[in-house]
Write a protein that holds these residues in place. Structure first.
Motif, PDB file in Angstrom:
ATOM      1  N   PHE A   1      -9.042  -2.312  -6.837  1.00 18.55           N
ATOM      2  CA  PHE A   1      -8.468  -3.530  -7.032  1.00 18.55           C
ATOM      3  C   PHE A   1      -8.247  -3.643  -8.569  1.00 18.55           C
ATOM      4  CE2 PHE A   1      -8.101  -8.158  -8.002  1.00 18.55           C
ATOM      5  CZ  PHE A   1      -6.953  -8.256  -6.944  1.00 18.55           C
TER       6      PHE A   1
ATOM      7  N   CYS B   1      -5.990  -1.445 -10.166  1.00 20.89           N
ATOM      8  CA  CYS B   1      -4.564  -1.566  -9.538  1.00 20.89           C
ATOM      9  C   CYS B   1      -3.720  -2.976 -10.471  1.00 20.89           C
ATOM     10  CB  CYS B   1      -4.265  -1.871  -8.145  1.00 20.89           C
ATOM     11  SG  CYS B   1      -4.904  -0.237  -7.335  1.00 20.89           S
ATOM     12  N   CYS B   2      -4.651  -3.689 -10.783  1.00 24.27           N
ATOM     13  CA  CYS B   2      -3.912  -5.273 -11.270  1.00 24.27           C
ATOM     14  C   CYS B   2      -3.006  -4.819 -12.319  1.00 24.27           C
ATOM     15  CB  CYS B   2      -5.117  -5.950 -11.888  1.00 24.27           C
ATOM     16  SG  CYS B   2      -5.994  -6.690 -10.532  1.00 24.27           S
TER      17      CYS B   2
ATOM     18  N   GLN C   1      -6.362 -11.651 -13.160  1.00 22.82           N
ATOM     19  CA  GLN C   1      -7.373 -10.653 -12.441  1.00 22.82           C
ATOM     20  C   GLN C   1      -8.551 -11.076 -12.297  1.00 22.82           C
ATOM     21  OE1 GLN C   1      -7.486  -6.749 -14.965  1.00 22.82           O
ATOM     22  NE2 GLN C   1      -5.411  -7.270 -15.789  1.00 22.82           N
TER      23      GLN C   1
ATOM     24  N   SER D   1      -8.682 -13.645  -9.179  1.00 19.09           N
ATOM     25  CA  SER D   1      -8.188 -12.922  -7.790  1.00 19.09           C
ATOM     26  C   SER D   1      -9.731 -12.197  -7.577  1.00 19.09           C
ATOM     27  CB  SER D   1      -7.410 -11.758  -8.120  1.00 19.09           C
ATOM     28  OG  SER D   1      -5.983 -11.974  -8.418  1.00 19.09           O
ATOM     29  N   CYS D   2     -10.310 -11.591  -8.469  1.00 22.11           N
ATOM     30  CA  CYS D   2     -11.720 -11.062  -8.167  1.00 22.11           C
ATOM     31  C   CYS D   2     -12.746 -12.076  -7.666  1.00 22.11           C
ATOM     32  CB  CYS D   2     -12.164 -10.268  -9.297  1.00 22.11           C
ATOM     33  SG  CYS D   2     -11.676  -8.661  -9.739  1.00 22.11           S
TER      34      CYS D   2
END
Length: 227
Positions: free
Chosen positions: A182, A185-186, A196, A199-200
């Motif tokens: 992930f 991909c961010c 980022q 989101s994590c």
């Protein structure tokens, strides 16, 4: 050594500390990878770090700016630092190879901490100092493995590895792998490091709820049936 190992073993039995350790690995490992990407260390992009002052004459730069100017323009060495961060962070996040990651992370954080002190980064030594403490904690958590540095392999003198049903669950290894993918991909989505990070954190929180309310209870029920 045996006294230290037994002391650490006592605390490693605590479920809360097992979960804390898992998430500390994810936090510092993910942060290391995101920092390497956002600072352009992997691609060699010279425009991503403002401290380097790329277009300013060298004689007009402050010591810290001059330091970063040399680092950023070093090319392959700047990229080597970035990929080393990625390696250390990824090893930590896999959980399985966390001891290797902790060793790399400690060495790099000690170096970064001393740099922030030497160049008088205002307030930054507090952050890097806390990260260095995190590295020490992660090394202490794996203190059982230190035995092999000080004792010859012998089943009569070495202590058996302690079983940690929570921290050693495959669940966390899958989560670590998912978060590594992930994070990489961010940038493709154009997300900055703040988005980022948030989101994590959301992924980690949802995963924690899934572990507490579904995965671990299900595992306990399955173990009870087998017994």
């Amino acid at each position: 050594m045996k006294l230290l190992i037994n002391l650490v073993r006592y605390f490693r039995q605590w479920p809360a500390l097992q979960v804390f350790t898992v998430y500390l690995r994810l936090l510092v490992g993910g942060g290391f990878i995101m920092a390497a990407i956002s600072m352009g260390k992997l691609s060699g992009d010279l425009t991503t770090i403002k401290l380097a002052a790329i277009n300013e004459p060298l004689d007009q730069l402050e010591p810290i700016q001059l330091f970063f100017r040399v680092m950023v323009t070093s090319g392959i060495y700047w990229q080597f630092i970035g990929w080393s961060q990625v390696l250390a962070g990824a090893l930590l996040m896999t959980q399985r190879y966390s001891f290797l990651g902790a060793c790399l992370f400690f060495g790099m954080m000690l170096n970064i901490f001393l740099i922030t002190i030497a160049f008088d980064f205002r307030g930054t030594p507090i952050i890097t100092g806390l990260m260095l403490l995190a590295a020490v904690y992660l090394l202490l958590w794996e203190v059982e493995l230190w035995q092999f540095f000080f004792k010859k392999y012998d089943t009569t003198t070495l202590l058996e590895p302690q079983k940690l049903p929570i921290a050693e669950s495959h669940y966390w290894r899958y989560l670590g792998g998912l978060m590594i993918v992930f994070i990489f991909c961010c940038p493709l989505f154009g997300w900055d490091i703040v988005l980022q990070t948030l989101s994590c954190l959301v992924i980690g929180f949802v995963a924690f709820l899934g572990f507490v309310f579904y995965y671990y209870p299900q595992r306990l029920r399955n173990s009870a049936k087998l017994a």
